[in-house]
Design a protein around this motif. Structure first.
Motif, PDB file in Angstrom:
ATOM      1  N   LYS A   1      15.252 105.698  -0.487  1.00  0.00           N
ATOM      2  CA  LYS A   1      15.775 104.943  -1.628  1.00  0.00           C
ATOM      3  C   LYS A   1      14.812 103.836  -2.067  1.00  0.00           C
ATOM      4  CE  LYS A   1      20.516 105.596  -0.133  1.00  0.00           C
ATOM      5  NZ  LYS A   1      20.550 105.547   1.314  1.00  0.00           N
ATOM      6  N   ALA A   2      13.872 103.468  -1.210  1.00  0.00           N
ATOM      7  CA  ALA A   2      12.914 102.413  -1.541  1.00  0.00           C
ATOM      8  C   ALA A   2      11.671 102.971  -2.225  1.00  0.00           C
ATOM      9  CB  ALA A   2      12.516 101.651  -0.280  1.00  0.00           C
ATOM     10  N   LYS A   3      11.613 104.283  -2.430  1.00  0.00           N
ATOM     11  CA  LYS A   3      10.425 104.910  -3.011  1.00  0.00           C
ATOM     12  C   LYS A   3      10.710 105.413  -4.424  1.00  0.00           C
ATOM     13  CE  LYS A   3       8.683 106.269   1.464  1.00  0.00           C
ATOM     14  NZ  LYS A   3       7.408 105.651   1.585  1.00  0.00           N
ATOM     15  N   TYR A   4       9.666 105.423  -5.243  1.00  0.00           N
ATOM     16  CA  TYR A   4       9.816 105.887  -6.623  1.00  0.00           C
ATOM     17  C   TYR A   4       8.470 106.383  -7.157  1.00  0.00           C
ATOM     18  CZ  TYR A   4       7.581 101.567  -8.120  1.00  0.00           C
ATOM     19  OH  TYR A   4       6.675 100.552  -8.310  1.00  0.00           O
ATOM     20  N   ILE A   5       8.544 107.314  -8.091  1.00  0.00           N
ATOM     21  CA  ILE A   5       7.358 107.791  -8.805  1.00  0.00           C
ATOM     22  C   ILE A   5       7.132 106.819  -9.955  1.00  0.00           C
ATOM     23  CG2 ILE A   5       6.400 109.648 -10.231  1.00  0.00           C
ATOM     24  CD1 ILE A   5       6.553 110.469  -7.318  1.00  0.00           C
ATOM     25  N   GLU A   6       5.954 106.235  -9.988  1.00  0.00           N
ATOM     26  CA  GLU A   6       5.692 105.153 -10.929  1.00  0.00           C
ATOM     27  C   GLU A   6       5.684 105.592 -12.394  1.00  0.00           C
ATOM     28  OE1 GLU A   6       3.063 101.175 -10.667  1.00  0.00           O
ATOM     29  OE2 GLU A   6       2.115 103.014 -10.012  1.00  0.00           O
ATOM     30  N   GLY A   7       4.970 106.652 -12.726  1.00  0.00           N
ATOM     31  CA  GLY A   7       4.861 107.063 -14.123  1.00  0.00           C
ATOM     32  C   GLY A   7       5.893 108.099 -14.515  1.00  0.00           C
ATOM     33  N   ASP A   8       5.886 108.439 -15.806  1.00  0.00           N
ATOM     34  CA  ASP A   8       6.803 109.450 -16.330  1.00  0.00           C
ATOM     35  C   ASP A   8       6.092 110.754 -16.690  1.00  0.00           C
ATOM     36  OD1 ASP A   8       9.003 107.748 -16.168  1.00  0.00           O
ATOM     37  OD2 ASP A   8       8.592 106.887 -18.135  1.00  0.00           O
ATOM     38  N   SER A   9       4.747 110.783 -16.516  1.00  0.00           N
ATOM     39  CA  SER A   9       4.009 111.982 -16.909  1.00  0.00           C
ATOM     40  C   SER A   9       2.646 112.022 -16.223  1.00  0.00           C
ATOM     41  CB  SER A   9       3.816 112.009 -18.434  1.00  0.00           C
ATOM     42  OG  SER A   9       2.993 110.920 -18.836  1.00  0.00           O
ATOM     43  N   VAL A  10       2.027 113.189 -16.322  1.00  0.00           N
ATOM     44  CA  VAL A  10       0.654 113.369 -15.843  1.00  0.00           C
ATOM     45  C   VAL A  10      -0.073 114.256 -16.858  1.00  0.00           C
ATOM     46  CG1 VAL A  10       1.153 115.406 -14.415  1.00  0.00           C
ATOM     47  CG2 VAL A  10      -0.767 113.925 -13.822  1.00  0.00           C
ATOM     48  N   HIS A  11      -1.365 113.990 -17.035  1.00  0.00           N
ATOM     49  CA  HIS A  11      -2.218 114.785 -17.924  1.00  0.00           C
ATOM     50  C   HIS A  11      -3.276 115.470 -17.073  1.00  0.00           C
ATOM     51  CE1 HIS A  11      -0.755 112.907 -21.704  1.00  0.00           C
ATOM     52  NE2 HIS A  11      -0.417 111.963 -20.858  1.00  0.00           N
ATOM     53  N   ILE A  12      -3.377 116.791 -17.215  1.00  0.00           N
ATOM     54  CA  ILE A  12      -4.340 117.578 -16.437  1.00  0.00           C
ATOM     55  C   ILE A  12      -5.278 118.301 -17.392  1.00  0.00           C
ATOM     56  CG2 ILE A  12      -4.600 119.472 -14.802  1.00  0.00           C
ATOM     57  CD1 ILE A  12      -1.766 118.803 -13.770  1.00  0.00           C
ATOM     58  N   ASN A  13      -6.582 118.098 -17.207  1.00  0.00           N
ATOM     59  CA  ASN A  13      -7.579 118.806 -18.004  1.00  0.00           C
ATOM     60  C   ASN A  13      -7.995 120.072 -17.278  1.00  0.00           C
ATOM     61  OD1 ASN A  13      -7.831 116.998 -20.211  1.00  0.00           O
ATOM     62  ND2 ASN A  13      -9.024 115.626 -18.936  1.00  0.00           N
ATOM     63  N   LEU A  14      -7.910 121.193 -17.957  1.00  0.00           N
ATOM     64  CA  LEU A  14      -8.305 122.483 -17.389  1.00  0.00           C
ATOM     65  C   LEU A  14      -9.751 122.777 -17.776  1.00  0.00           C
ATOM     66  CD1 LEU A  14      -5.094 124.494 -18.238  1.00  0.00           C
ATOM     67  CD2 LEU A  14      -5.677 123.429 -16.082  1.00  0.00           C
ATOM     68  N   GLN A  15     -10.513 123.336 -16.830  1.00  0.00           N
ATOM     69  CA  GLN A  15     -11.904 123.676 -17.102  1.00  0.00           C
ATOM     70  C   GLN A  15     -12.032 125.191 -17.229  1.00  0.00           C
ATOM     71  OE1 GLN A  15     -14.465 121.926 -14.165  1.00  0.00           O
ATOM     72  NE2 GLN A  15     -13.791 119.856 -14.624  1.00  0.00           N
TER      73      GLN A  15
ATOM     74  N   GLY B   1      16.734 107.953  -6.984  1.00  0.00           N
ATOM     75  CA  GLY B   1      17.280 109.229  -7.433  1.00  0.00           C
ATOM     76  C   GLY B   1      16.280 110.087  -8.165  1.00  0.00           C
ATOM     77  N   THR B   2      16.710 110.611  -9.305  1.00  0.00           N
ATOM     78  CA  THR B   2      15.882 111.538 -10.073  1.00  0.00           C
ATOM     79  C   THR B   2      15.526 110.945 -11.428  1.00  0.00           C
ATOM     80  OG1 THR B   2      17.814 112.612 -11.047  1.00  0.00           O
ATOM     81  CG2 THR B   2      16.994 113.522  -8.971  1.00  0.00           C
ATOM     82  N   LYS B   3      14.537 111.553 -12.062  1.00  0.00           N
ATOM     83  CA  LYS B   3      14.180 111.174 -13.429  1.00  0.00           C
ATOM     84  C   LYS B   3      13.406 112.317 -14.068  1.00  0.00           C
ATOM     85  CE  LYS B   3       9.753 108.786 -12.810  1.00  0.00           C
ATOM     86  NZ  LYS B   3       9.056 107.546 -13.133  1.00  0.00           N
ATOM     87  N   ASP B   4      13.286 112.271 -15.374  1.00  0.00           N
ATOM     88  CA  ASP B   4      12.505 113.260 -16.106  1.00  0.00           C
ATOM     89  C   ASP B   4      11.017 112.948 -15.950  1.00  0.00           C
ATOM     90  OD1 ASP B   4      14.713 114.655 -16.949  1.00  0.00           O
ATOM     91  OD2 ASP B   4      14.777 113.745 -18.930  1.00  0.00           O
ATOM     92  N   PHE B   5      10.224 114.007 -15.775  1.00  0.00           N
ATOM     93  CA  PHE B   5       8.786 113.881 -15.598  1.00  0.00           C
ATOM     94  C   PHE B   5       8.125 114.978 -16.418  1.00  0.00           C
ATOM     95  CE2 PHE B   5       4.754 114.458 -13.354  1.00  0.00           C
ATOM     96  CZ  PHE B   5       4.359 113.145 -13.143  1.00  0.00           C
ATOM     97  N   THR B   6       7.086 114.627 -17.170  1.00  0.00           N
ATOM     98  CA  THR B   6       6.422 115.581 -18.063  1.00  0.00           C
ATOM     99  C   THR B   6       5.005 115.872 -17.589  1.00  0.00           C
ATOM    100  OG1 THR B   6       7.714 114.747 -19.924  1.00  0.00           O
ATOM    101  CG2 THR B   6       5.771 116.056 -20.460  1.00  0.00           C
ATOM    102  N   VAL B   7       4.636 117.163 -17.612  1.00  0.00           N
ATOM    103  CA  VAL B   7       3.273 117.580 -17.281  1.00  0.00           C
ATOM    104  C   VAL B   7       2.622 118.080 -18.572  1.00  0.00           C
ATOM    105  CG1 VAL B   7       1.817 119.125 -15.921  1.00  0.00           C
ATOM    106  CG2 VAL B   7       3.963 118.240 -14.940  1.00  0.00           C
ATOM    107  N   TYR B   8       1.520 117.440 -18.938  1.00  0.00           N
ATOM    108  CA  TYR B   8       0.717 117.828 -20.096  1.00  0.00           C
ATOM    109  C   TYR B   8      -0.583 118.442 -19.585  1.00  0.00           C
ATOM    110  CZ  TYR B   8       3.672 114.496 -22.640  1.00  0.00           C
ATOM    111  OH  TYR B   8       4.735 113.816 -23.182  1.00  0.00           O
ATOM    112  N   THR B   9      -1.078 119.452 -20.280  1.00  0.00           N
ATOM    113  CA  THR B   9      -2.405 119.978 -19.962  1.00  0.00           C
ATOM    114  C   THR B   9      -3.212 120.100 -21.240  1.00  0.00           C
ATOM    115  OG1 THR B   9      -1.770 122.309 -20.185  1.00  0.00           O
ATOM    116  CG2 THR B   9      -1.590 121.318 -17.979  1.00  0.00           C
ATOM    117  N   TYR B  10      -4.526 120.065 -21.069  1.00  0.00           N
ATOM    118  CA  TYR B  10      -5.419 120.402 -22.165  1.00  0.00           C
ATOM    119  C   TYR B  10      -6.314 121.518 -21.674  1.00  0.00           C
ATOM    120  CZ  TYR B  10      -8.819 120.506 -25.783  1.00  0.00           C
ATOM    121  OH  TYR B  10      -9.617 120.956 -26.800  1.00  0.00           O
ATOM    122  N   PRO B  11      -6.254 122.675 -22.319  1.00  0.00           N
ATOM    123  CA  PRO B  11      -5.376 123.018 -23.430  1.00  0.00           C
ATOM    124  C   PRO B  11      -3.930 123.246 -22.957  1.00  0.00           C
ATOM    125  CG  PRO B  11      -6.681 124.928 -22.820  1.00  0.00           C
ATOM    126  CD  PRO B  11      -7.144 123.786 -21.957  1.00  0.00           C
TER     127      PRO B  11
END
Length: 107
Positions: A90-104, A19-29
């Motif tokens: 139904k057999a697939k899933y996103i492993e983590g709950d977040s991703v961190h992206i560094n901006l240049q 199904g669904t889940k919460d996922f967070t995207v972080y960036t720097y900055p």
């Protein structure tokens, strides 16, 4: 009692992987405009609900910085592939709950 524990663990695994889940995207900055699969979801850090069986194409844009992207691909659960089939969403899933992206910075 042992069977009840196994069934409880199985139910938790199924709920967490399907199904669904919460996922967070972080960036720097912080403060980048984030879109997932072409849909704007807000400024980072941002939490949104995702479908676990779909690949996530994430774009981060911020004035003065190069556009950054990240692709998150669902994994196939060996257990859930046994229950459904490995090609069943139904057999697939996103492993983590977040991703961190560094901006240049743009030079």
């Amino acid at each position: 009692m042992k069977n009840a524990c196994i069934l409880s663990a199985l139910a938790l695994m199924l709920v967490s992987c399907v199904g669904t889940k919460d996922f967070t995207v972080y960036t720097y900055p912080e403060g980048a405009d984030i879109s997932i699969n072409g849909e704007a979801v807000g400024k980072s850090p941002v939490t949104t609900e995702i479908n676990q069986d779909k690949t996530l194409g994430i774009l981060a844009r911020k004035p003065g910085y190069m556009i950054a992207s990240e692709t998150i691909t669902p994994q196939t659960s060996k257990f859930l592939a046994f229950v459904w089939t490995k090609d069943d969403p139904k057999a697939k899933y996103i492993e983590g709950d977040s991703v961190h992206i560094n901006l240049q910075k743009i030079p």
